[in-house]
Design a protein around this motif. Structure first.
Motif, PDB file in Angstrom:
ATOM      1  N   TRP A 235       0.730  -1.215   0.044  1.00  0.00           N
ATOM      2  CA  TRP A 235      -0.012   0.018  -0.040  1.00  0.00           C
ATOM      3  C   TRP A 235       1.068   1.353  -0.133  1.00  0.00           C
ATOM      4  CZ3 TRP A 235      -5.354  -0.280  -0.490  1.00  0.00           C
ATOM      5  CH2 TRP A 235      -5.928  -1.711  -0.374  1.00  0.00           C
ATOM      6  N   GLY A 236       0.474   2.384  -0.598  1.00  0.00           N
ATOM      7  CA  GLY A 236       1.124   3.643  -0.743  1.00  0.00           C
ATOM      8  C   GLY A 236       1.029   4.302   0.483  1.00  0.00           C
ATOM      9  N   TYR A 237       1.815   5.182   0.907  1.00  0.00           N
ATOM     10  CA  TYR A 237       1.748   5.796   2.168  1.00  0.00           C
ATOM     11  C   TYR A 237       2.610   7.322   1.990  1.00  0.00           C
ATOM     12  CZ  TYR A 237       0.602   1.414   4.434  1.00  0.00           C
ATOM     13  OH  TYR A 237      -0.012   0.234   4.846  1.00  0.00           O
ATOM     14  N   THR A 238       2.162   8.027   2.956  1.00  0.00           N
ATOM     15  CA  THR A 238       2.657   9.587   2.911  1.00  0.00           C
ATOM     16  C   THR A 238       2.564   9.785   4.481  1.00  0.00           C
ATOM     17  OG1 THR A 238       3.033  11.702   1.926  1.00  0.00           O
ATOM     18  CG2 THR A 238       0.799  11.014   2.364  1.00  0.00           C
ATOM     19  N   SER A 239       3.428  10.877   4.834  1.00  0.00           N
ATOM     20  CA  SER A 239       3.475  10.914   6.248  1.00  0.00           C
ATOM     21  C   SER A 239       2.354  12.037   6.576  1.00  0.00           C
ATOM     22  CB  SER A 239       4.691  12.191   6.553  1.00  0.00           C
ATOM     23  OG  SER A 239       4.605  13.247   5.903  1.00  0.00           O
ATOM     24  N   ARG A 240       1.987  11.803   7.935  1.00  0.00           N
ATOM     25  CA  ARG A 240       0.745  12.402   8.516  1.00  0.00           C
ATOM     26  C   ARG A 240       1.174  13.496   9.393  1.00  0.00           C
ATOM     27  NH1 ARG A 240      -3.970   9.872   8.970  1.00  0.00           N
ATOM     28  NH2 ARG A 240      -5.474  10.878  10.436  1.00  0.00           N
ATOM     29  N   ASP A 241       0.290  14.676   9.410  1.00  0.00           N
ATOM     30  CA  ASP A 241       0.731  15.786  10.326  1.00  0.00           C
ATOM     31  C   ASP A 241       0.850  15.319  11.708  1.00  0.00           C
ATOM     32  OD1 ASP A 241       0.779  17.163   7.999  1.00  0.00           O
ATOM     33  OD2 ASP A 241      -1.119  18.158   8.166  1.00  0.00           O
ATOM     34  N   GLY A 242       1.684  15.576  12.490  1.00  0.00           N
ATOM     35  CA  GLY A 242       1.766  15.158  13.944  1.00  0.00           C
ATOM     36  C   GLY A 242       2.737  13.808  13.841  1.00  0.00           C
ATOM     37  N   GLY A 243       2.896  13.271  12.914  1.00  0.00           N
ATOM     38  CA  GLY A 243       3.629  12.175  13.050  1.00  0.00           C
ATOM     39  C   GLY A 243       2.938  10.793  12.482  1.00  0.00           C
ATOM     40  N   GLY A 244       3.598   9.782  12.135  1.00  0.00           N
ATOM     41  CA  GLY A 244       2.906   8.388  11.565  1.00  0.00           C
ATOM     42  C   GLY A 244       2.628   8.684  10.132  1.00  0.00           C
ATOM     43  N   TRP A 245       1.841   7.793   9.744  1.00  0.00           N
ATOM     44  CA  TRP A 245       1.646   7.528   8.575  1.00  0.00           C
ATOM     45  C   TRP A 245       0.010   7.537   8.019  1.00  0.00           C
ATOM     46  CZ3 TRP A 245       5.670   7.598   5.146  1.00  0.00           C
ATOM     47  CH2 TRP A 245       7.029   7.139   5.985  1.00  0.00           C
ATOM     48  N   ARG A 246      -0.183   7.731   6.710  1.00  0.00           N
ATOM     49  CA  ARG A 246      -1.639   7.604   6.238  1.00  0.00           C
ATOM     50  C   ARG A 246      -1.511   6.990   4.852  1.00  0.00           C
ATOM     51  NH1 ARG A 246      -3.024  11.778   2.509  1.00  0.00           N
ATOM     52  NH2 ARG A 246      -1.663  13.621   2.314  1.00  0.00           N
ATOM     53  N   LEU A 247      -2.725   6.332   4.404  1.00  0.00           N
ATOM     54  CA  LEU A 247      -2.655   5.972   2.985  1.00  0.00           C
ATOM     55  C   LEU A 247      -2.545   7.016   2.186  1.00  0.00           C
ATOM     56  CD1 LEU A 247      -5.262   3.265   3.231  1.00  0.00           C
ATOM     57  CD2 LEU A 247      -2.751   2.736   2.721  1.00  0.00           C
ATOM     58  N   SER A 248      -2.045   6.728   0.871  1.00  0.00           N
ATOM     59  CA  SER A 248      -1.890   7.633  -0.095  1.00  0.00           C
ATOM     60  C   SER A 248      -1.935   6.783  -1.605  1.00  0.00           C
ATOM     61  CB  SER A 248      -0.714   8.151  -0.158  1.00  0.00           C
ATOM     62  OG  SER A 248      -0.673   9.416  -1.236  1.00  0.00           O
ATOM     63  N   ILE A 249      -2.897   6.451  -2.169  1.00  0.00           N
ATOM     64  CA  ILE A 249      -3.191   5.583  -3.054  1.00  0.00           C
ATOM     65  C   ILE A 249      -4.206   6.363  -4.081  1.00  0.00           C
ATOM     66  CG2 ILE A 249      -2.887   3.477  -1.972  1.00  0.00           C
ATOM     67  CD1 ILE A 249      -5.899   3.241  -1.634  1.00  0.00           C
ATOM     68  N   SER A 250      -4.023   5.954  -5.456  1.00  0.00           N
ATOM     69  CA  SER A 250      -4.940   6.780  -6.470  1.00  0.00           C
ATOM     70  C   SER A 250      -6.136   5.737  -6.660  1.00  0.00           C
ATOM     71  CB  SER A 250      -3.965   6.387  -7.877  1.00  0.00           C
ATOM     72  OG  SER A 250      -4.764   6.602  -8.856  1.00  0.00           O
ATOM     73  N   ASN A 251      -7.262   6.808  -6.866  1.00  0.00           N
ATOM     74  CA  ASN A 251      -8.693   5.872  -7.153  1.00  0.00           C
ATOM     75  C   ASN A 251      -8.935   5.867  -8.381  1.00  0.00           C
ATOM     76  OD1 ASN A 251      -9.088   5.420  -4.626  1.00  0.00           O
ATOM     77  ND2 ASN A 251     -10.127   7.308  -3.967  1.00  0.00           N
TER      78      ASN A 251
END
Length: 560
Positions: A235-251
């Motif tokens: 799965w694709g990820y990018t950084s999350r404000d405040g730390g950690g990761w969030r999904l970043s995928i194309s629809n």
């Protein structure tokens, strides 16, 4: 077998079954090369962050494959050589190869007008051929930016029909076909349409039958449904404000320009085909490995979905990809018969840099240092070059500032390195920004088209003068009405379903923001009658100013 060397046996068979066309000329790489590769990826070898898979083959034989970091953070699944990634724009070479297969069979010609197969496209006065599309010399506006201007959000589902809707409404192009080279995605979406309409099969089915299955690329497929799941998917990820990761995928639910999923093992099989031509034959491989040309004969450095630009003195066939949180790169050094594939699932990782560092390890004995040396410049000289510059060719604006002792592009951390005679390079890049005077700038990036710029010298409008630009502006090309208002002493532009964009005054009627350059136009009477939006891949997109009664109706219809 340890996980770091986990590669299925079919990969070795596929990489060694084709006869070599010529003996490799590569000097033996260092014995500790695998440790050196691991060191380059060590930053991403974490159990709490996304990472990469890398695969390297030498003369058709797998030399190394390993995964680093996590493919799926939610389910604690590590990256392995068999993890399936979106390879993003690396997909384009398979679309071009499919077009080439149909051309081999006499079912189409690269000289054909695209409107022969996609008649819903407007006629722009000059023939737009399949070759123009393949080589990025077509001049079409960027499809994603058109959907953005039409109100699509980044996480909206977009389909092939949506792309055709936007392209069919356009009244202009960025440039006359063949006049320039400019990378874009719309061309390859159209080529996928051509494959379907000519062959009677979707590009997914055609490529599976004619390319992937014969080469044993069993983990490779174009994704038609954005909800489709794959075994061993990263799965694709990018950084999350405040730390950690969030999904970043194309629809996106369309493909041709991207949306192909694969593994490093499958991609090494394909790289070998670009040498040994098991599928397609040498004539077709030669076609996609041959550069396009501009109308004046200039070689563009781009073939059929392949970049043909060298690396440190060596010939190299390559392509990178970027989609959501995926960053990918595939390099092939034909004379040395070395292939390197790097697939990453974090928007913070530069897969292209990592792939070239691997090339440095394997091919160091053959590489030259081509980066021009830095020269010293007085800070007063550097500061004198800061300012806003506008291109009469592309209608773009670039903004330069003197910050922390260096010249930089506003909002970009990379410092410009002086090379003498008015020339600079951004960081370690081979791009050249050259000042012929403090008022004139030219930019030459990876493409042979040089963009001229002149310093903006018109005074910036006063706060009270900004009110003259406020109003509503209509573009039938994307069926959208834009509202421009004054907010906190600056102009801002908004439209339904999108975040408002703040516009920074550049000078005169010209502004800049995340959209690019926004220029207001005036009628003979001097009143503002419209605006244009321009950036690297979309030029002079126009919206007409609405009269008050029209604006009220438009606002009511849009729910503003």
């Amino acid at each position: 077998m340890p996980r770091k060397l986990l590669v299925s046996s079919f990969l070795f068979a596929a990489l060694t079954c084709a006869p070599a066309l010529a003996a490799p000329v590569t000097a033996a790489p260092p014995r500790d090369r695998h440790k050196q590769v691991d060191a380059h990826f060590s930053q991403w070898n974490s159990k709490t962050a996304p990472g990469c898979a890398v695969g390297i083959s030498r003369d058709g034989v797998l030399d190394y494959a390993r995964g680093y970091g996590m493919a799926d953070l939610e389910h604690d699944a590590p990256v392995t050589p068999r993890s399936v990634f979106s390879i993003a724009s690396i997909s384009k070479q398979f679309t071009a190869f499919s077009i080439g297969l149909l051309a081999q069979e006499g079912k189409l010609s690269l000289d054909d007008d695209i409107r022969k197969y996609v008649p819903e496209l407007p006629a722009y006065g000059k023939t737009l051929t399949l070759a123009h599309l393949m080589h990025h010399t077509n001049g079409l506006r960027e499809q994603g930016q058109l959907l953005n201007l039409a109100g699509w959000r980044g996480d909206d589902v977009s389909t092939e029909a949506d792309i055709l809707w936007a392209l069919s409404r356009q009244r202009g192009v960025n440039f006359e076909p063949g006049a320039e080279v400019l990378y874009g995605n719309a061309a390859y979406t159209l080529l996928a349409v051509v494959v379907r309409r000519v062959s009677g099969q979707s590009l997914q089915a055609f490529a599976h039958e004619r390319i992937f299955k014969p080469l044993g690329m069993s983990d490779t497929r174009f994704r038609e449904d954005h909800t489709e799941l794959f075994p061993r998917r990263a799965w694709g990820y990018t950084s999350r404000d405040g730390g950690g990761w969030r999904l970043s995928i194309s629809n996106s639910a369309h493909y041709g320009a991207g949306n192909l999923f694969s593994t490093v093992g499958d991609m090494l099989k394909w790289e070998q085909n670009l040498l040994d031509a098991r599928v397609g034959g040498q004539a077709l491989v030669a076609l996609v490995r041959t550069s396009g040309r501009l109308n004046d004969g200039t070689v563009t450095g781009y073939g059929g979905g392949l970049r043909l630009m060298g690396y440190r003195g060596l010939d190299m066939v390559s392509h990178d990809g970027m989609d959501g949180g995926f960053r990918t790169e595939a390099l092939l050094f034909p004379a040395q018969r070395v292939a390197i594939v790097t697939l990453c699932n974090s928007g913070l990782i530069d897969a292209s840099v990592l792939a070239r560092k691997v090339a440095d390890v394997y091919l160091g004995a053959h590489l030259k240092d081509e980066l021009p040396p830095a020269v010293k410049m007085a800070e007063t000289e550097l500061a004198a070059l800061a300012g806003d510059y506008w291109s009469p060719l592309t209608d773009e604006v670039v903004r330069l500032e003197f910050k922390d002792g260096a010249l930089r592009q506003v909002g970009v951390p990379t410092a410009f390195v002086p090379m003498g005679d008015g020339a600079f390079r951004p960081g370690e890049s081979m791009h050249v920004w050259r000042f012929s005077s403090p008022r004139e700038l030219s930019i030459r990036d990876a493409w042979p088209t040089t963009r001229p710029f002149v310093r903006v010298t018109e005074p910036k409008p006063t706060a009270s003068a900004l009110a003259a630009f406020a109003g509503q502006y209509r573009s039938d090309e994307v069926d959208m009405t834009y509202t421009v208002r004054v907010a906190d002493g600056k102009l801002a532009i908004r439209w339904p379903r999108r975040d408002e964009v703040v516009l920074e005054a550049v000078g005169g009627d010209r502004f800049a923001g995340s959209l690019g350059a926004v220029t207001f136009t005036r009628a003979a009477s001097g009143g503002v009658d419209g605006l244009t939006i321009s950036n690297r891949r979309l030029r002079r997109f126009r919206a007409e100013r609405l009269q008050r009664a029209e604006a009220v109706r438009a606002a009511s219809a849009a729910g503003n």
